[in-house]
Design a protein around this motif. Structure first.
Motif, PDB file in Angstrom:
ATOM      1  N   UNK A  37       0.831  -1.211   0.000  1.00  0.00           N
ATOM      2  CA  UNK A  37       0.000   0.000   0.000  1.00  0.00           C
ATOM      3  C   UNK A  37       0.865   1.260   0.000  1.00  0.00           C
ATOM      4  N   UNK A  38       1.967   1.226   0.753  1.00  0.00           N
ATOM      5  CA  UNK A  38       2.874   2.382   0.782  1.00  0.00           C
ATOM      6  C   UNK A  38       3.552   2.541  -0.579  1.00  0.00           C
ATOM      7  N   UNK A  39       4.005   1.420  -1.176  1.00  0.00           N
ATOM      8  CA  UNK A  39       4.610   1.483  -2.508  1.00  0.00           C
ATOM      9  C   UNK A  39       3.616   2.058  -3.515  1.00  0.00           C
ATOM     10  N   UNK A  42       3.335   5.782  -3.094  1.00  0.00           N
ATOM     11  CA  UNK A  42       4.538   6.425  -3.645  1.00  0.00           C
ATOM     12  C   UNK A  42       4.506   6.373  -5.174  1.00  0.00           C
ATOM     13  N   UNK A  43       4.071   5.263  -5.700  1.00  0.00           N
ATOM     14  CA  UNK A  43       3.982   5.108  -7.160  1.00  0.00           C
ATOM     15  C   UNK A  43       2.994   6.115  -7.752  1.00  0.00           C
ATOM     16  N   UNK A  44       1.849   6.277  -7.126  1.00  0.00           N
ATOM     17  CA  UNK A  44       0.820   7.165  -7.654  1.00  0.00           C
ATOM     18  C   UNK A  44       1.207   8.642  -7.572  1.00  0.00           C
ATOM     19  N   UNK A  55       9.207  -2.767  -7.659  1.00  0.00           N
ATOM     20  CA  UNK A  55       8.962  -3.515  -6.417  1.00  0.00           C
ATOM     21  C   UNK A  55       7.505  -3.966  -6.268  1.00  0.00           C
ATOM     22  N   UNK A  56       6.594  -3.098  -6.695  1.00  0.00           N
ATOM     23  CA  UNK A  56       5.178  -3.453  -6.636  1.00  0.00           C
ATOM     24  C   UNK A  56       4.878  -4.665  -7.520  1.00  0.00           C
ATOM     25  N   UNK A  57       5.298  -4.590  -8.776  1.00  0.00           N
ATOM     26  CA  UNK A  57       5.025  -5.674  -9.712  1.00  0.00           C
ATOM     27  C   UNK A  57       5.689  -6.972  -9.276  1.00  0.00           C
ATOM     28  N   UNK A  58       6.928  -6.876  -8.826  1.00  0.00           N
ATOM     29  CA  UNK A  58       7.657  -8.071  -8.397  1.00  0.00           C
ATOM     30  C   UNK A  58       6.944  -8.748  -7.233  1.00  0.00           C
ATOM     31  N   UNK A  59       6.547  -7.973  -6.257  1.00  0.00           N
ATOM     32  CA  UNK A  59       5.862  -8.545  -5.093  1.00  0.00           C
ATOM     33  C   UNK A  59       4.524  -9.157  -5.492  1.00  0.00           C
ATOM     34  N   UNK A  60       3.798  -8.481  -6.369  1.00  0.00           N
ATOM     35  CA  UNK A  60       2.486  -8.988  -6.770  1.00  0.00           C
ATOM     36  C   UNK A  60       2.605 -10.231  -7.653  1.00  0.00           C
TER      37      UNK A  60
END
Length: 195
Positions: A37-39, A42-44, A55-60
């Motif tokens: 959620x924090x990423x 920050x992304x938005x 990092x978001x895509x990798x984690x998801x």
């Protein structure tokens, strides 16, 4: 003037705090739902240049079974890109097909993957096309989907040609989207030559 300056400064400072906290979480290797959620926040703040996209895509992508909250995060990322992210579209399309989920909100994902001819294009056509044909849709999404699916579904090719030729003859798209209208005209011309 201070009432104008302070909200802008507060907004900027808030953005810096979010980015710094996201950097901290990333340096610690965090990828739990709260970190995601924090990423995302920050992304938005800067979706076109954000270093938090990866990092978001990798984690998801590492998450074996994505829930709807994670899928919504991916949809937000897809919609915030300036250009369609075809790799993300293909990944999201696979997830949505497995979840048997098709809605107005997910239509751009399927269309982007289809237009880019991603590896799962046949699965996308098999999943989406029957839904469009059953509802006899002729909106912009449906027409673009028919155009791109035309040669991928041999059993429905004649039916799709007839639909697209009809769209061109009606001429509704001539003023609204001349390029789309002309593409339907090309199908009409090839359809009339076959006949």
């Amino acid at each position: 003037s201070s009432s104008y300056f302070l909200p802008r400064k507060a907004s900027r400072l808030r953005g810096e705090v979010i980015r710094d906290y996201a950097d901290f979480l990333h340096s610690m290797g965090q990828d739990d739902p709260e970190a995601l959620k924090v990423y995302l926040k920050a992304y938005l703040l800067e979706p076109t240049t954000s270093r938090f996209r990866l990092p978001l895509l990798t984690a998801l992508k590492r998450t074996p079974k994505l829930g709807w909250e994670e899928i919504d995060l991916l949809l937000v990322m897809f919609r915030s890109s300036l250009r369609p992210d075809t790799a993300l579209a293909a990944h999201l399309a696979d997830i949505l097909i497995k979840k048997n989920h098709f809605s107005r909100k997910t239509e751009p994902v399927f269309l982007a993957a289809l237009e880019a001819s991603t590896v799962n294009v046949r699965a996308i056509v098999s999943f989406v096309l029957p839904r469009l044909l059953k509802k006899n849709r002729f909106d912009e999404f449906a027409i673009r989907f028919y155009l791109n699916a035309l040669y991928l579904e041999p059993y429905e090719e004649e039916r799709l040609r007839a639909k697209l030729a009809g769209v061109w003859c009606e001429g509704h798209w001539r003023a609204v989207d001349p390029v789309l209208h002309e593409k339907c005209g090309e199908v009409f011309n090839s359809f009339s030559q076959i006949e």
